[in-house]
Motif scaffolding. Structure first.
Motif, PDB file in Angstrom:
ATOM      1  N   VAL A 325      23.729  79.744  41.841  1.00 59.49           N
ATOM      2  CA  VAL A 325      22.793  80.770  41.354  1.00 59.49           C
ATOM      3  C   VAL A 325      21.413  80.549  41.964  1.00 59.49           C
ATOM      4  CG1 VAL A 325      21.605  81.704  39.335  1.00 59.49           C
ATOM      5  CG2 VAL A 325      24.046  81.180  39.203  1.00 59.49           C
ATOM      6  N   ARG A 326      20.946  79.316  41.963  1.00 55.09           N
ATOM      7  CA  ARG A 326      19.632  79.008  42.526  1.00 55.09           C
ATOM      8  C   ARG A 326      19.587  79.315  44.028  1.00 55.09           C
ATOM      9  NH1 ARG A 326      16.701  75.642  38.893  1.00 55.09           N
ATOM     10  NH2 ARG A 326      17.185  76.523  36.840  1.00 55.09           N
ATOM     11  N   LEU A 327      20.692  79.021  44.721  1.00 52.47           N
ATOM     12  CA  LEU A 327      20.771  79.315  46.152  1.00 52.47           C
ATOM     13  C   LEU A 327      20.598  80.807  46.417  1.00 52.47           C
ATOM     14  CD1 LEU A 327      21.566  78.612  49.153  1.00 52.47           C
ATOM     15  CD2 LEU A 327      23.958  78.964  48.439  1.00 52.47           C
ATOM     16  N   PHE A 328      21.265  81.625  45.615  1.00 50.49           N
ATOM     17  CA  PHE A 328      21.246  83.066  45.828  1.00 50.49           C
ATOM     18  C   PHE A 328      19.940  83.711  45.365  1.00 50.49           C
ATOM     19  CE2 PHE A 328      25.455  82.494  47.077  1.00 50.49           C
ATOM     20  CZ  PHE A 328      26.008  83.676  47.529  1.00 50.49           C
ATOM     21  N   LEU A 329      19.244  83.074  44.451  1.00 51.56           N
ATOM     22  CA  LEU A 329      18.010  83.643  43.915  1.00 51.56           C
ATOM     23  C   LEU A 329      16.772  82.884  44.390  1.00 51.56           C
ATOM     24  CD1 LEU A 329      19.145  84.582  40.289  1.00 51.56           C
ATOM     25  CD2 LEU A 329      19.000  86.044  42.320  1.00 51.56           C
ATOM     26  N   THR A 330      16.838  82.441  45.629  1.00 49.32           N
ATOM     27  CA  THR A 330      15.689  81.826  46.292  1.00 49.32           C
ATOM     28  C   THR A 330      15.251  82.748  47.428  1.00 49.32           C
ATOM     29  OG1 THR A 330      16.392  79.578  45.764  1.00 49.32           O
ATOM     30  CG2 THR A 330      14.867  79.847  47.611  1.00 49.32           C
TER      31      THR A 330
END
Length: 417
Positions: A325-330
């Motif tokens: 999730v963090r990867l995609f929302l960076t």
């Protein structure tokens, strides 16, 4: 001592009641403002109808429907008995398919260890193993930086999904790989192909089994008419008049010199209801594709939003890993995430705090999420049912979306880190 403690308890209760009252008052003001914005747009015939869901934390702050799911017929006359919309109506969510369906599917495959974000596309689609295309990665497809055509009338040359994939595989690139962001439907059609190849399932079945069923999205589907003709669905366009213009009018920037606008004439000549508006999804992809085709409700869409708001967690289960999730929302260098839009210059989330994300759909749909306020907005509008304006375009919803977003931002207080 006992008396003092009793007084203290009374003060705590009164303070809590006052706080609740203030919050309720703020919510009522927000609801009134949203009602005013959307109902006014219906009243002046800017839009047929709308459904909105605003949620903060675990509380639905405002959930309401306005106007009509079906207002005009194919001849642009108001129906004798227009159908009122409701919070349960399914809307053609158009390009929200890219994030709700395809992007989520890619996240799951990454967590499964079946693909990596920087894998070359040629690892899954051999036709991309060429000097021109070999550098294109899954990340490039998700960020619209692969250099592909923004749009192409695939149905002029393809009748099946296999033919669509082959056609895109063999199209030349329009831009240098990675040089800039050019929003492309074709990139997400290719992501759909990769999902099918890796999962060994048709795209619609993969999404149903891995996303919609586990998340309880029981009213999210492709081709709703194949499922239940009694479902309540909002009508969209009267045929595909704007897409016909995209083929023939060079002013829009989509026409292609090598294509004769009259070499294909399979256009629908009726009001669309339960059939995806997007031509490439409908005419050439059996109604479902990686870029468009999903129908859904505000409540179902909220379930994907909530999963992302809680770092991939649904209840006590980790649906998608927090790391993914963090990867995609960076944000990347183009100020956007993977799949999701994070550039806050966009009207639907103008000047939002850092970390905000969302997306829009051509039919009039949008999602905006502001993690710093723990708040989200799902807004579904069937703008196309009004027909084309004298300018031969559909109404631009930027003003309405911006007004709704501003009202929500005025209401919320950013959370402290």
């Amino acid at each position: 001592m006992a008396k003092q403690f009793f007084i203290y308890l009374i003060s705590v209760v009164l303070s809590s009641q006052m706080s609740l009252g203030q919050n309720r008052g703020k919510q009522d003001l927000l609801s009134a403002k949203i009602d005013s914005i959307l109902q006014a747009s219906v009243d002046v015939s800017e839009i047929p109808g709308a459904v909105v869901l605003i949620k903060q934390g675990d509380q639905e702050i405002h959930k309401a429907a306005y106007g009509y799911a079906s207002l005009k017929n194919y001849n642009h006359h108001v129906l004798a008995h227009p159908e009122r919309t409701s919070i349960d109506h399914l809307y053609d969510i158009a390009s929200l398919t890219k994030v709700v369906g395809t992007t989520t599917a890619i996240m799951l495959l990454i967590d499964d260890g079946l693909i990596k974000i920087d894998d070359p596309v040629s690892l899954y689609i051999k036709a991309f193993d060429t000097p021109e295309k070999s550098k294109i990665t899954i990340r490039h497809l998700l960020t619209h930086t692969a250099g592909l055509y923004e749009w192409y009338p695939l149905y002029y040359f393809a009748n099946t999904k296999k033919e669509v994939y082959n056609l895109i595989d063999n199209l030349p690139l329009k831009y240098p790989v990675g040089s800039d962001r050019h929003y492309s439907d074709l990139g997400f059609i290719l992501l759909g192909e990769i999902i099918e190849r890796v999962s060994k399932l048709p795209l619609d079945q993969f999404m149903k089994q891995r996303i919609f069923k586990p998340l309880g999205m029981n009213h999210t589907m492709f081709n709703p008419l194949h499922h239940d003709t009694e479902l309540k669905m909002a009508a969209t366009s009267h045929g595909n008049p704007y897409e016909r213009r995209m083929i023939s009018d060079a002013v829009l920037g989509f026409s292609i010199d090598s294509i004769n606008p009259n070499q294909w004439d399979g256009w629908r000549k009726y009001t669309l209801k339960g059939e995806v508006n997007d031509g490439n999804a409908w005419y050439a992809n059996n109604g479902f594709s990686g870029h468009a085709g999903l129908f859904s409700t505000v409540s179902d869409l909220q379930k994907v939003v909530d999963m992302l708001r809680y770092d991939g967690k649904v209840g006590n289960q980790q649906f998608v890993s927090k790391q993914t999730v963090r990867l995609f929302l960076t944000q990347d260098k183009f100020m956007n995430g993977l799949g999701w839009v994070m550039d806050t210059s966009n009207a639907f989330m103008k000047n939002a705090p850092n970390g905000s994300f969302g997306h829009t759909g051509f039919t009039g749909t949008s999602i905006a999420v502001v993690p710093q306020c723990d708040i989200s907005i799902v807004l579904l509008i069937n703008r196309q049912n009004m027909g084309l304006l004298p300018s031969q375009k559909y109404i631009n919803l930027n003003k309405i979306r911006a007004q709704v977003f501003r009202a929500v931002m005025d209401y919320c207080t950013p959370l402290k880190n």
